[in-house]
Scaffold this motif. Structure first.
Motif, PDB file in Angstrom:
ATOM      1  N   ALA A  83       0.832  -1.207   0.000  1.00  0.00           N
ATOM      2  CA  ALA A  83       0.000   0.000   0.000  1.00  0.00           C
ATOM      3  C   ALA A  83       0.866   1.256   0.000  1.00  0.00           C
ATOM      4  CB  ALA A  83      -0.926  -0.005   1.217  1.00  0.00           C
ATOM      5  N   LYS A  84       1.939   1.253   0.781  1.00  0.00           N
ATOM      6  CA  LYS A  84       2.837   2.414   0.835  1.00  0.00           C
ATOM      7  C   LYS A  84       3.546   2.615  -0.505  1.00  0.00           C
ATOM      8  CE  LYS A  84       1.977   3.099   5.201  1.00  0.00           C
ATOM      9  NZ  LYS A  84       1.163   4.251   5.652  1.00  0.00           N
ATOM     10  N   ALA A  89       4.237   5.555  -5.636  1.00  0.00           N
ATOM     11  CA  ALA A  89       4.253   5.554  -7.102  1.00  0.00           C
ATOM     12  C   ALA A  89       3.262   6.577  -7.650  1.00  0.00           C
ATOM     13  CB  ALA A  89       3.925   4.161  -7.631  1.00  0.00           C
ATOM     14  N   ALA A  90       2.081   6.644  -7.056  1.00  0.00           N
ATOM     15  CA  ALA A  90       1.058   7.597  -7.497  1.00  0.00           C
ATOM     16  C   ALA A  90       1.516   9.033  -7.259  1.00  0.00           C
ATOM     17  CB  ALA A  90      -0.252   7.334  -6.769  1.00  0.00           C
ATOM     18  N   TYR A  91       2.151   9.248  -6.109  1.00  0.00           N
ATOM     19  CA  TYR A  91       2.635  10.593  -5.778  1.00  0.00           C
ATOM     20  C   TYR A  91       3.710  11.045  -6.767  1.00  0.00           C
ATOM     21  CZ  TYR A  91       5.272  14.209  -3.325  1.00  0.00           C
ATOM     22  OH  TYR A  91       5.944  15.370  -3.013  1.00  0.00           O
ATOM     23  N   VAL A  92       4.681  10.160  -7.024  1.00  0.00           N
ATOM     24  CA  VAL A  92       5.770  10.507  -7.945  1.00  0.00           C
ATOM     25  C   VAL A  92       5.235  10.733  -9.359  1.00  0.00           C
ATOM     26  CG1 VAL A  92       7.920   9.707  -9.002  1.00  0.00           C
ATOM     27  CG2 VAL A  92       7.506   9.323  -6.572  1.00  0.00           C
ATOM     28  N   SER A  93       4.268   9.924  -9.770  1.00  0.00           N
ATOM     29  CA  SER A  93       3.656  10.087 -11.090  1.00  0.00           C
ATOM     30  C   SER A  93       3.025  11.476 -11.226  1.00  0.00           C
ATOM     31  CB  SER A  93       2.597   9.008 -11.308  1.00  0.00           C
ATOM     32  OG  SER A  93       1.901   9.225 -12.516  1.00  0.00           O
ATOM     33  N   VAL A 122       6.250  -2.246  -6.733  1.00  0.00           N
ATOM     34  CA  VAL A 122       4.848  -2.637  -6.528  1.00  0.00           C
ATOM     35  C   VAL A 122       4.597  -4.023  -7.113  1.00  0.00           C
ATOM     36  CG1 VAL A 122       2.467  -2.165  -7.254  1.00  0.00           C
ATOM     37  CG2 VAL A 122       3.882  -0.314  -6.345  1.00  0.00           C
ATOM     38  N   ASP A 123       5.075  -4.254  -8.334  1.00  0.00           N
ATOM     39  CA  ASP A 123       4.891  -5.557  -8.985  1.00  0.00           C
ATOM     40  C   ASP A 123       5.570  -6.676  -8.192  1.00  0.00           C
ATOM     41  OD1 ASP A 123       3.433  -4.414 -11.022  1.00  0.00           O
ATOM     42  OD2 ASP A 123       5.131  -4.239 -12.396  1.00  0.00           O
ATOM     43  N   GLU A 124       6.761  -6.378  -7.675  1.00  0.00           N
ATOM     44  CA  GLU A 124       7.529  -7.389  -6.945  1.00  0.00           C
ATOM     45  C   GLU A 124       6.886  -7.724  -5.591  1.00  0.00           C
ATOM     46  OE1 GLU A 124      11.635  -5.951  -9.136  1.00  0.00           O
ATOM     47  OE2 GLU A 124      10.983  -5.074  -7.237  1.00  0.00           O
ATOM     48  N   ILE A 125       6.424  -6.705  -4.899  1.00  0.00           N
ATOM     49  CA  ILE A 125       5.760  -6.959  -3.610  1.00  0.00           C
ATOM     50  C   ILE A 125       4.443  -7.705  -3.836  1.00  0.00           C
ATOM     51  CG2 ILE A 125       4.745  -5.915  -1.547  1.00  0.00           C
ATOM     52  CD1 ILE A 125       6.673  -3.536  -1.975  1.00  0.00           C
ATOM     53  N   ARG A 126       3.714  -7.306  -4.880  1.00  0.00           N
ATOM     54  CA  ARG A 126       2.451  -7.987  -5.197  1.00  0.00           C
ATOM     55  C   ARG A 126       2.704  -9.464  -5.523  1.00  0.00           C
ATOM     56  NH1 ARG A 126       0.715  -4.914  -9.213  1.00  0.00           N
ATOM     57  NH2 ARG A 126      -0.688  -3.586  -8.016  1.00  0.00           N
ATOM     58  N   GLY A 127       3.749  -9.723  -6.290  1.00  0.00           N
ATOM     59  CA  GLY A 127       4.100 -11.099  -6.638  1.00  0.00           C
ATOM     60  C   GLY A 127       4.509 -11.901  -5.403  1.00  0.00           C
ATOM     61  N   SER A 128       5.241 -11.267  -4.508  1.00  0.00           N
ATOM     62  CA  SER A 128       5.655 -11.923  -3.259  1.00  0.00           C
ATOM     63  C   SER A 128       4.441 -12.283  -2.414  1.00  0.00           C
ATOM     64  CB  SER A 128       6.569 -10.988  -2.451  1.00  0.00           C
ATOM     65  OG  SER A 128       7.733 -10.661  -3.169  1.00  0.00           O
ATOM     66  N   LEU A 129       3.514 -11.347  -2.324  1.00  0.00           N
ATOM     67  CA  LEU A 129       2.316 -11.569  -1.516  1.00  0.00           C
ATOM     68  C   LEU A 129       1.459 -12.687  -2.104  1.00  0.00           C
ATOM     69  CD1 LEU A 129       0.885 -10.543   0.983  1.00  0.00           C
ATOM     70  CD2 LEU A 129      -0.191  -8.775  -0.408  1.00  0.00           C
ATOM     71  N   LYS A 130       1.372 -12.712  -3.418  1.00  0.00           N
ATOM     72  CA  LYS A 130       0.605 -13.770  -4.083  1.00  0.00           C
ATOM     73  C   LYS A 130       1.224 -15.139  -3.799  1.00  0.00           C
ATOM     74  CE  LYS A 130      -1.051 -15.272  -8.636  1.00  0.00           C
ATOM     75  NZ  LYS A 130      -1.059 -14.994 -10.103  1.00  0.00           N
ATOM     76  N   GLN A 131       2.551 -15.212  -3.848  1.00  0.00           N
ATOM     77  CA  GLN A 131       3.243 -16.475  -3.569  1.00  0.00           C
ATOM     78  C   GLN A 131       3.032 -16.904  -2.116  1.00  0.00           C
ATOM     79  OE1 GLN A 131       6.128 -18.424  -5.767  1.00  0.00           O
ATOM     80  NE2 GLN A 131       4.596 -19.542  -4.611  1.00  0.00           N
ATOM     81  N   MET A 132       3.065 -15.944  -1.208  1.00  0.00           N
ATOM     82  CA  MET A 132       2.841 -16.240   0.217  1.00  0.00           C
ATOM     83  C   MET A 132       1.443 -16.798   0.449  1.00  0.00           C
ATOM     84  SD  MET A 132       5.212 -15.758   2.614  1.00  0.00           S
ATOM     85  CE  MET A 132       4.318 -15.300   4.102  1.00  0.00           C
ATOM     86  N   LYS A 189      10.648   2.811   2.335  1.00  0.00           N
ATOM     87  CA  LYS A 189      11.640   1.744   2.428  1.00  0.00           C
ATOM     88  C   LYS A 189      11.601   1.043   3.797  1.00  0.00           C
ATOM     89  CE  LYS A 189      15.781   2.984   1.378  1.00  0.00           C
ATOM     90  NZ  LYS A 189      16.944   3.908   1.247  1.00  0.00           N
ATOM     91  N   LYS A 190      11.250   1.786   4.828  1.00  0.00           N
ATOM     92  CA  LYS A 190      11.200   1.203   6.172  1.00  0.00           C
ATOM     93  C   LYS A 190      10.130   0.111   6.259  1.00  0.00           C
ATOM     94  CE  LYS A 190      12.956   5.322   8.535  1.00  0.00           C
ATOM     95  NZ  LYS A 190      12.662   6.400   9.514  1.00  0.00           N
ATOM     96  N   PHE A 191       8.995   0.345   5.626  1.00  0.00           N
ATOM     97  CA  PHE A 191       7.918  -0.652   5.641  1.00  0.00           C
ATOM     98  C   PHE A 191       8.344  -1.916   4.882  1.00  0.00           C
ATOM     99  CE2 PHE A 191       5.654   3.359   6.299  1.00  0.00           C
ATOM    100  CZ  PHE A 191       4.852   3.036   7.385  1.00  0.00           C
ATOM    101  N   THR A 192       9.021  -1.710   3.753  1.00  0.00           N
ATOM    102  CA  THR A 192       9.474  -2.851   2.962  1.00  0.00           C
ATOM    103  C   THR A 192      10.563  -3.624   3.690  1.00  0.00           C
ATOM    104  OG1 THR A 192       8.974  -1.619   0.935  1.00  0.00           O
ATOM    105  CG2 THR A 192      10.343  -3.579   0.695  1.00  0.00           C
TER     106      THR A 192
END
Length: 208
Positions: A83-84, A89-93, A122-132, A189-192
């Motif tokens: 979520a963070k 990503a939305a803010y930087v965009s 975002v894609d990598e964290i989403r993929g990690s969560l899906k695998q978990m 980065k702290k959350f990740t």
């Protein structure tokens, strides 16, 4: 005796009324002690991360969902991290579009690179969560190890991508945009980092 009858009826009426006014616990509602144990589990687990304060603040509200389950703790931490990263990503965009009309092409380029980095994260964290979420209790040690290795790799890559975001700002003149973006990235980065710590801890168990 006749004079005592109304008093007896009044006492019975009051007792009945008080009984019906007592709060009835909801079905499946966790015991207060269970919630306390979950809070303690989260606090202790967060103490093993690099950023315990932000860890506890962000995860303690999910105590009922986490309970004392290391897998749930890792998944919730990953969800918060996702979520963070999405928000960043939305803010930087948004500000990168504004920077396109600015006078500093280096700032514009750095923002576009940062957006790409966070999109990858975002894609990598989403993929990690899906695998978990696909891990099953019946998985063998070898299968568990392989799947968790993927999760660790992707979460590590996400943290690296978030870190890379600020590399492009090294040649950008100091200013409010640079400071704001770098500060926000540092927080994301702290959350990740905390989520990765829980992933590594869970992977070390060897079995789901």
């Amino acid at each position: 005796m006749k004079t005592q009858l109304p008093e007896l009826l009044l006492s019975l009426l009051c007792a009945t009324l008080l009984f019906h006014l007592q709060p009835i616990p909801a079905v499946g509602e966790p015991e207060p002690n269970g919630t306390t144990n979950a809070i303690d589990f989260i606090r202790t687990s967060c103490g093993t991360t690099l950023y315990p304060d932000i860890c506890y603040t962000s995860l303690s509200r999910y105590a009922n969902a986490i309970q004392q389950n290391p897998a749930r703790l890792a998944k919730v931490a990953m969800s918060v991290s996702l979520a963070k990263a999405k928000r960043m990503a939305a803010y930087v965009s948004n500000i990168s579009r504004q920077a396109d009309y600015g006078a500093d092409p280096r700032a514009s380029a750095a923002l576009h690179d940062c957006f790409t980095n966070f999109g990858d994260a975002v894609d990598e964290i989403r993929g990690s969560l899906k695998q978990m979420r696909q891990l099953s209790g019946g998985a063998g040690a070898e299968s568990f190890s392989f799947q968790m290795s993927n999760v660790q790799t992707w979460m590590s890559a996400a943290l690296t991508d978030e870190d890379t975001c600020t590399d492009g700002f090294q040649d950008v003149s100091d200013g409010s945009v640079k400071t704001d973006v770098c500060d926000r990235v540092a927080r994301a980065k702290k959350f990740t980092s905390n989520a990765l710590a829980f992933v590594n801890s869970y992977a070390a168990k060897g079995t789901p």
